[in-house]
Design a protein around this motif. Structure first.
Motif, PDB file in Angstrom:
ATOM      1  N   MET A 261     -18.419 -16.683  19.583  1.00 19.77           N
ATOM      2  CA  MET A 261     -17.428 -17.661  19.165  1.00 19.77           C
ATOM      3  C   MET A 261     -16.688 -18.167  20.396  1.00 19.77           C
ATOM      4  N   VAL A 262     -16.058 -19.334  20.262  1.00 18.04           N
ATOM      5  CA  VAL A 262     -15.134 -19.857  21.271  1.00 18.04           C
ATOM      6  C   VAL A 262     -13.750 -19.813  20.656  1.00 18.04           C
ATOM      7  N   ARG A 263     -12.774 -19.263  21.392  1.00 24.45           N
ATOM      8  CA  ARG A 263     -11.422 -19.108  20.854  1.00 24.45           C
ATOM      9  C   ARG A 263     -10.395 -19.495  21.910  1.00 24.45           C
ATOM     10  N   ASP A 264      -9.162 -19.689  21.453  1.00 29.46           N
ATOM     11  CA  ASP A 264      -8.075 -19.971  22.381  1.00 29.46           C
ATOM     12  C   ASP A 264      -7.753 -18.723  23.193  1.00 29.46           C
ATOM     13  N   SER A 265      -7.627 -18.902  24.493  1.00 26.49           N
ATOM     14  CA  SER A 265      -7.259 -17.793  25.351  1.00 26.49           C
ATOM     15  C   SER A 265      -5.750 -17.573  25.272  1.00 26.49           C
ATOM     16  N   SER A 266      -5.294 -16.438  25.780  1.00 27.77           N
ATOM     17  CA  SER A 266      -3.850 -16.169  25.801  1.00 27.77           C
ATOM     18  C   SER A 266      -3.121 -17.137  26.726  1.00 27.77           C
ATOM     19  N   GLN A 267      -3.857 -17.728  27.652  1.00 22.73           N
ATOM     20  CA  GLN A 267      -3.284 -18.733  28.553  1.00 22.73           C
ATOM     21  C   GLN A 267      -3.416 -20.102  27.911  1.00 22.73           C
ATOM     22  N   ALA A 268      -2.339 -20.829  27.754  1.00 17.20           N
ATOM     23  CA  ALA A 268      -2.328 -22.116  27.057  1.00 17.20           C
ATOM     24  C   ALA A 268      -3.324 -23.088  27.682  1.00 17.20           C
ATOM     25  N   GLY A 269      -4.084 -23.764  26.816  1.00 21.20           N
ATOM     26  CA  GLY A 269      -5.035 -24.771  27.280  1.00 21.20           C
ATOM     27  C   GLY A 269      -6.324 -24.216  27.841  1.00 21.20           C
ATOM     28  N   VAL A 270      -6.518 -22.905  27.757  1.00 19.77           N
ATOM     29  CA  VAL A 270      -7.729 -22.262  28.272  1.00 19.77           C
ATOM     30  C   VAL A 270      -8.498 -21.658  27.104  1.00 19.77           C
ATOM     31  N   PHE A 271      -9.825 -21.624  27.207  1.00 13.48           N
ATOM     32  CA  PHE A 271     -10.665 -21.138  26.125  1.00 13.48           C
ATOM     33  C   PHE A 271     -11.555 -20.003  26.613  1.00 13.48           C
ATOM     34  N   THR A 272     -11.894 -19.118  25.677  1.00 12.12           N
ATOM     35  CA  THR A 272     -12.702 -17.939  25.982  1.00 12.12           C
ATOM     36  C   THR A 272     -13.927 -17.897  25.079  1.00 12.12           C
ATOM     37  N   VAL A 273     -15.065 -17.545  25.654  1.00 10.05           N
ATOM     38  CA  VAL A 273     -16.286 -17.297  24.888  1.00 10.05           C
ATOM     39  C   VAL A 273     -16.435 -15.793  24.704  1.00 10.05           C
ATOM     40  N   SER A 274     -16.502 -15.339  23.458  1.00  9.06           N
ATOM     41  CA  SER A 274     -16.714 -13.926  23.147  1.00  9.06           C
ATOM     42  C   SER A 274     -18.105 -13.780  22.548  1.00  9.06           C
ATOM     43  N   VAL A 275     -18.894 -12.839  23.085  1.00  7.04           N
ATOM     44  CA  VAL A 275     -20.281 -12.714  22.640  1.00  7.04           C
ATOM     45  C   VAL A 275     -20.646 -11.242  22.472  1.00  7.04           C
ATOM     46  N   PHE A 276     -21.408 -10.968  21.410  1.00  9.81           N
ATOM     47  CA  PHE A 276     -21.844  -9.600  21.084  1.00  9.81           C
ATOM     48  C   PHE A 276     -23.253  -9.373  21.621  1.00  9.81           C
ATOM     49  N   ALA A 277     -23.466  -8.212  22.250  1.00 10.31           N
ATOM     50  CA  ALA A 277     -24.793  -7.855  22.755  1.00 10.31           C
ATOM     51  C   ALA A 277     -24.940  -6.349  22.739  1.00 10.31           C
ATOM     52  N   LYS A 278     -26.178  -5.920  22.750  1.00  9.47           N
ATOM     53  CA  LYS A 278     -26.476  -4.494  22.854  1.00  9.47           C
ATOM     54  C   LYS A 278     -27.082  -4.256  24.228  1.00  9.47           C
ATOM     55  N   ALA A 279     -26.218  -3.849  25.164  1.00 10.19           N
ATOM     56  CA  ALA A 279     -26.626  -3.688  26.553  1.00 10.19           C
ATOM     57  C   ALA A 279     -27.405  -2.403  26.747  1.00 10.19           C
ATOM     58  N   LEU A 280     -28.413  -2.462  27.622  1.00 13.37           N
ATOM     59  CA  LEU A 280     -29.237  -1.302  27.916  1.00 13.37           C
ATOM     60  C   LEU A 280     -28.513  -0.417  28.924  1.00 13.37           C
ATOM     61  N   GLY A 281     -28.200   0.813  28.532  1.00 17.93           N
ATOM     62  CA  GLY A 281     -27.482   1.731  29.406  1.00 17.93           C
ATOM     63  C   GLY A 281     -28.406   2.529  30.301  1.00 17.93           C
ATOM     64  N   SER A 282     -27.810   3.331  31.187  1.00 16.91           N
ATOM     65  CA  SER A 282     -28.580   4.132  32.133  1.00 16.91           C
ATOM     66  C   SER A 282     -29.418   5.199  31.434  1.00 16.91           C
ATOM     67  N   ASN A 283     -29.014   5.576  30.216  1.00 22.76           N
ATOM     68  CA  ASN A 283     -29.762   6.585  29.454  1.00 22.76           C
ATOM     69  C   ASN A 283     -30.908   5.986  28.642  1.00 22.76           C
ATOM     70  N   GLY A 284     -31.105   4.660  28.799  1.00 20.46           N
ATOM     71  CA  GLY A 284     -32.192   3.991  28.086  1.00 20.46           C
ATOM     72  C   GLY A 284     -31.846   3.551  26.691  1.00 20.46           C
ATOM     73  N   GLU A 285     -30.630   3.820  26.230  1.00 20.50           N
ATOM     74  CA  GLU A 285     -30.209   3.412  24.892  1.00 20.50           C
ATOM     75  C   GLU A 285     -29.359   2.144  24.969  1.00 20.50           C
ATOM     76  N   ARG A 286     -29.395   1.382  23.877  1.00 25.73           N
ATOM     77  CA  ARG A 286     -28.634   0.130  23.825  1.00 25.73           C
ATOM     78  C   ARG A 286     -27.274   0.380  23.167  1.00 25.73           C
ATOM     79  N   THR A 287     -26.227  -0.029  23.861  1.00 29.12           N
ATOM     80  CA  THR A 287     -24.866   0.198  23.390  1.00 29.12           C
ATOM     81  C   THR A 287     -24.238  -1.121  22.957  1.00 29.12           C
ATOM     82  N   PRO A 288     -23.758  -1.213  21.699  1.00 26.48           N
ATOM     83  CA  PRO A 288     -23.110  -2.445  21.247  1.00 26.48           C
ATOM     84  C   PRO A 288     -21.822  -2.702  22.029  1.00 26.48           C
TER      85      PRO A 288
END
Length: 622
Positions: A261-288
């Motif tokens: 999603m794109v949302r308003d940032s805490s700083q006025a007039g600035v926007f933030t992209v928030s994205v969900f992913a399951k990153a591959l960790g050093s142990n070989g497992e994917r962490t949300p």
């Protein structure tokens, strides 16, 4: 055998003005398109029509709608162009449906010709092109030409009443996100990335804008974006007044790779992209996890927005549009817009639709044909047809990735691509059902017939693959894993490109893998090995290796070298040696594919033309 008539219609033809002194006139002609020629004749009451012109289809280099920004002096107001033998034929249809019908049919009949890579979207008038102001009539075009037409585009909503009162929007500037060809007298053309003045934005679907020549008209509101950072409510990815914690909760609840999603940032007039992913960790497992990227602006020169500094955009919608198809430094692509009210939008094609869903009770599975990185391929029968069934190995591909692959296959249809018949999501494991290719993969086919295939037959195989790849290239798709093992051979010995599991749809002809996943080094271009940067030009490199495979009758490239030794060899500028069966002219094409700089390599359309001109190979038939 007589040619089959495809279309016949009365339209208006503009004089071609092949000579400087030729008059400019507009005349009614009966146009006939058959499987061999485009002809036009003069109607004479009580007499047989007199043939006035005939263009063999193989001479046509471009067919496209004309974006017109000047008054049209004849009764029919919907122009399109046919470029052939260095001449432009302008034809005027009575309505937009007629124009679209002719453009689609002509494109279909000519899409495998030696086509231009770019075209001029406006008229040649008064000694120059109105679109780019070039004064040479044969100057290269200024817009990319797509041979596949516009048959599948979603229809636009009805235009507002032309008498509707316009309310000035305060001289806001908008930027065109894509080209738009007007279909009525009240709308005007858009040229991608050009700026327009917003006159009125009160209508939900159509906005009134003014172009650089002062013309005012309607354009689809989703085709433009405000240059200023506001008014994002109409985009499904924007969530106003959602803080970081709420965004993380929503995205984690969706639990879908690339939900964003794109949302308003805490700083006025600035926007933030928030994205969900399951990153591959050093142990070989994917962490949300949820990553947050602030949309930044350049501080000097022309204002531009970016998430990664190498990718600058005039507007935030352009930025989001790009990163929806290319991770380019983000943890993953922005795949699925999420809103507080509506959850996750259904970006993927509905895989439950009857025309795509295969009933598992109708699918009979047979012997295994092979195994790949993501699944097994079995012989099968479906509705009395022999088919190939790709079954996803559980744990090797998520349901989301499966749907991504299915979505890609559903968008592609060409006689030199292995066709997807349907999907089966009502059983485990998930299945893709393809047309059956009797002679198996190209590598095995070549090895089994070693010494029995002529040079022309080998070249014909390369021609088949280049046809399929030209279609992918023209559709803005990259394959990323092109090799003889990923091409299949039909019972008629026709070669088709297969295995689009690594395919990506790209808008700037480049895909940078977010996780630099495994790739076949011996088929990969230097920029893939060094930077994980894929493009149609890296596919060209792989095609050169595939040609080498074909003319060595299925040998493994660099067969006595490790991957590390191959990389060292390429870094020194060394290349695969000329195969014994390859004529000198074919080896030159291979070396062209293996140029160090991607821009120095040919396109697939150019390669198709060059291969077709060698020897006595069969000509493209699609």
């Amino acid at each position: 055998m007589f040619p089959r008539v495809i279309l016949k219609e009365m339209m208006i033809k503009k004089s071609q003005q092949k000579k400087i002194v030729s008059p400019c006139n507009y005349k009614e002609r009966v146009f006939v398109l058959d499987t061999q020629e485009l002809k036009y004749s003069e109607c004479r009451p009580g007499k047989k029509p007199m043939l006035k012109g005939c263009i063999p289809l193989f001479r046509i280099k471009c067919v496209e709608i004309v974006f017109c920004d000047v008054p049209i002096p004849c009764n029919y107001k919907y122009p399109f162009q046919v470029f052939h033998d260095n001449h432009y034929l302008y034809i005027f249809a009575p309505d937009n449906d007629c124009r679209q019908r002719w453009v689609r049919a002509l494109k279909e009949e000519t899409k495998n010709n030696n086509l231009v890579s770019k075209y001029h979207p406006n008229f040649w008038m008064d000694g120059k092109w109105r679109c780019c102001q070039q004064a040479d009539k044969l100057a290269a075009g200024c817009h990319v030409y797509y041979p596949e037409g516009e048959a599948s585009k979603k229809p636009l909503p009805k235009l507002p009443d032309s008498k509707m009162e316009l309310h000035n929007s305060g001289q806001l500037t908008v930027i065109a996100l894509q080209d738009y060809a007007p279909a009525n007298n009240d709308d005007i053309p858009l040229v991608k990335d050009e700026e327009y003045i917003l006159i009125d934005s009160n209508h939900a679907d159509w906005w009134a804008v003014q172009n650089g020549q002062g013309a005012i008209g309607f354009v689809p509101s989703t085709y433009v974006a405000e240059k200023s950072v506001k008014n994002f409510e109409r985009f499904e990815w924007y969530n106003k007044n959602i803080n970081r914690g709420e965004a993380e909760t929503l995205l984690k609840n969706e639990d879908r790779e690339g939900a964003f999603m794109v949302r308003d940032s805490s700083q006025a007039g600035v926007f933030t992209v928030s994205v969900f992913a399951k990153a591959l960790g050093s142990n070989g497992e994917r962490t949300p996890s949820v990553k947050h990227y602030q949309i930044r602006q350049t501080q000097t020169g022309k204002a531009a927005f970016y998430l990664a500094e190498n990718y600058l955009f005039n507007t935030i919608p352009q930025l989001i549009h790009y990163h929806q198809h290319n991770a380019a430094g983000l943890i993953t692509r922005l795949r699925h817009p999420v809103s507080r009210d509506g959850g996750c939008s259904q970006e993927l094609a509905d895989l439950s639709q009857d025309q795509w869903q295969v009933n598992p009770t109708e699918l009979v599975l047979g012997q295994e044909l092979g195994t790949g990185q993501f699944g097994r391929v079995l012989e099968g029968r479906w509705r009395e047809n022999k088919v190939a069934v790709k079954m996803v190995i559980e744990g090797c591909m998520s349901e989301e990735d499966f749907k991504e692959e299915a979505k890609v296959m559903m968008q592609l249809s060409h006689c030199k691509l292995v066709q997807l018949y349907g999907v089966c999501t009502q059983r485990s494991p998930l299945c893709l059902v393809f047309e059956f290719m009797d002679n198996g993969c190209l590598t095995d086919y070549l090895r089994a017939r070693k010494g029995r295939l002529s040079a022309d037959q080998l070249l014909g195989m390369c021609l088949d693959v280049s046809e399929g790849m030209m279609y992918l290239e023209s559709s803005n798709f990259i394959h990323r894993d092109l090799a003889a093992r990923n091409c299949l051979v039909s019972k008629n010995n026709e070669v088709k490109v297969s295995d689009f599991g690594m395919t990506r749809f790209v808008f700037d002809d480049q895909y940078t893998s977010s996780q630099c996943s495994k790739f076949p080094v011996k088929w990969s271009a230097p920029e893939v090995i060094r930077y994980c940067k894929f493009s149609s030009k890296s596919d060209i490199w792989s095609f050169g290796v595939l040609m080498w495979e074909v003319f060595t009758e299925g040998r493994l490239p660099y067969e006595h070298l490790s991957n590390a030794e191959v990389v060292e060899m390429l870094n020194k500028g060394l290349r695969l040696q000329k195969p014994r069966l390859a004529p000198h002219s074919v080896h030159i094409l291979m070396e062209w594919c293996w140029k160090e700089k991607p821009d120095d390599r040919p396109s697939f359309s150019l390669l198709l033309h060059e291969i077709g001109s060698l020897g006595h190979v069969k000509q493209p038939i699609c």
